[in-house]
Write an enzyme that holds these catalytic residues in place. Structure first.
Site, PDB file in Angstrom:
ATOM      1  NE  ARG A  33      10.826  -0.721  -7.450  1.00 22.05           N
ATOM      2  CZ  ARG A  33       9.881  -1.652  -7.554  1.00 22.05           C
ATOM      3  NH1 ARG A  33      10.135  -2.868  -7.168  1.00 22.05           N
ATOM      4  NH2 ARG A  33       8.684  -1.368  -8.008  1.00 22.05           N
ATOM      5  CD  GLU A 177       0.373  -8.936  -6.353  1.00 19.20           C
ATOM      6  OE1 GLU A 177       1.125  -9.807  -6.806  1.00 19.20           O
ATOM      7  OE2 GLU A 177       0.784  -7.829  -5.975  1.00 19.20           O
ATOM      8  CE  LYS A 219       2.049  -9.541  -3.200  1.00 14.69           C
ATOM      9  NZ  LYS A 219       3.439  -9.965  -3.408  1.00 14.69           N
ATOM     10  CB  SER A 261       4.249  -2.805   0.503  1.00 12.40           C
ATOM     11  OG  SER A 261       5.220  -2.916  -0.512  1.00 12.40           O
ATOM     12  N   GLY A 262       2.592  -1.968  -2.251  1.00 11.20           N
ATOM     13  CA  GLY A 262       1.998  -1.036  -3.200  1.00 11.20           C
ATOM     14  C   GLY A 262       2.593   0.357  -3.286  1.00 11.20           C
ATOM     15  N   GLY A 263       3.733   0.588  -2.641  1.00 11.48           N
ATOM     16  CA  GLY A 263       4.331   1.922  -2.692  1.00 11.48           C
ATOM     17  C   GLY A 263       4.201   2.691  -1.387  1.00 11.48           C
ATOM     18  NE  ARG A 294       6.697  -1.102  -4.842  1.00 14.78           N
ATOM     19  CZ  ARG A 294       5.643  -0.570  -5.445  1.00 14.78           C
ATOM     20  NH1 ARG A 294       5.729   0.666  -5.933  1.00 14.78           N
ATOM     21  NH2 ARG A 294       4.513  -1.232  -5.581  1.00 14.78           N
TER      22      ARG A 294
END
Ligand code: 13P
Length: 342
Positions: A33, A177, A219, A261-263, A294
């Site tokens: 990142r 998750e 999650k 959120s996964g992108g 993210r």
């Protein structure tokens, strides 16, 4: 296992329409990142960034917990407070990522298995001593031609369940998750089918491993079309598909569901969480909240860029996203709240 303490911690983690902040990027992920923004990929830069987050004034108004990484839970602010203590002072419960990442699953091309069970009991004891009261383990499920296989889903679900049982034994609330990835061209309908199957098997394994459902958090991913899918979708379609999938698979004893959120973009993640709570909140047995990384951090990271002079503006951007997502947990988010963050 102290069941009541686990149930109480779980309740605190999902109370007051607040969410969780995932700041548990592994060192390679954090570096990935940083790289495009020209931020040095050093331990000190990662420490400075995490200090920016944990010292953001007002953090505890919007989140109940923050998930740390092994390197981070051992670091301190410049004033000498451990990050766990800094979070605690802000009214935020410290948590810890305890899986050690996903690797190729043997004999299953294109599929992954998450590792980290070896020695986990002792690591959990140490993290508890360091102040952590909840933990996280992420399994990844890839959608593609002929996958996911039942072998991959079963193996990941069993690892999640064994991790969750160990956490509860050691007094930490497990965040379970299972992430169905957005990569691929699959439709929303296909994501719904896969997510439903995965959650069904995860809860079967949690039951088999005697995990206390009242003392854990799920999650999951939202039910979304793949990034390469060309069929457009709507907020209502995502909300309907996600909530029906959860209703069919998640027992009412579970207290909270906190999405990854996964992108997705920051704004879409807030809008979709809001759409679910707006339409269904009063009729669901569990809280629907967020545990984004993210979609909460990226705008702040892009402002910070490793510069001391940008810390306050970055903290404001972080707080803005948390405020939007707190509103989304109440079904009160409005895209009009998306003013420039500084
Ligand atoms: P994202 O919200 O960026 O998907 O990260 C959540 C998380 O904790 C992944 O394990």
């Amino acid at each position: 296992m102290n069941a009541q303490a686990l149930i109480d911690t779980t309740r605190r983690l999902v109370a007051d329409h607040k969410g969780l902040l995932a700041m548990d990027e592994s060192t390679p992920t954090c570096n990935r990142r940083f790289a495009p923004l020209g931020i040095p990929q050093t331990e000190e830069a990662r420490r400075l960034y995490r200090e920016l987050i944990v010292t953001t004034p007002g953090l505890g108004d919007y989140i109940n917990g923050a998930i740390l990484y092994d390197e981070t839970i051992r670091q301190h602010t410049k004033d000498g407070f451990s990050f766990s203590d800094a979070l605690g002072a802000a009214g935020v419960i410290p948590g810890i990522k305890v899986d050690i990442g996903a690797t190729d699953l043997a004999a299953h091309p294109g599929e992954k298995i998450t590792e980290g069970l070896d020695g986990l009991r002792n690591r959990l004891k140490e993290y508890f001593q360091m102040g952590a009261r909840f933990a996280k383990w992420r399994a990844v499920i890839t959608v593609g031609s002929g996958i996911p296989s039942s072998g991959c889903i079963e193996a990941n679900a069993q690892a999640l369940a064994r991790y969750a049982a160990l956490c509860q034994e050691e007094g930490l609330v497990p965040i379970v998750e299972p992430e169905v990835l957005m990569d691929g061209e699959h439709t929303l309908q296909r994501c719904a089918e896969v997510t439903e199957e995965v959650l069904r098997i995860v809860f079967k394994q949690l039951h088999a491993q005697r995990v206390l459902l009242e003392g854990m958090i799920l999650k999951p991913n939202m039910v979304l079309p793949g990034l390469g899918c060309t069929t457009p979708t709507t907020l209502a379609a995502v909300a309907d598909a996600t909530v029906s999938c959860l209703r069919r698979t998640v027992p009412a004893a579970v207290q909270g569901v906190t999405f990854l959120s996964g992108g997705q973009s920051a704004e879409l993640a807030s809008a979709r969480l809001n759409a679910m709570n707006l339409a269904f909140k009063s009729r669901l047995p569990w809280a629907l909240a967020f545990s984004f990384a993210r979609a909460v951090q990226q705008p702040a990271l892009e402002i910070w860029r490793g510069e001391e002079a940008n810390v306050v503006a970055a903290q404001q951007a972080l707080l803005h996203r948390l405020r939007c997502n707190h509103a989304a947990c109440r079904g009160e988010y409005d895209a009009a709240q998306e003013s420039p963050a500084v």
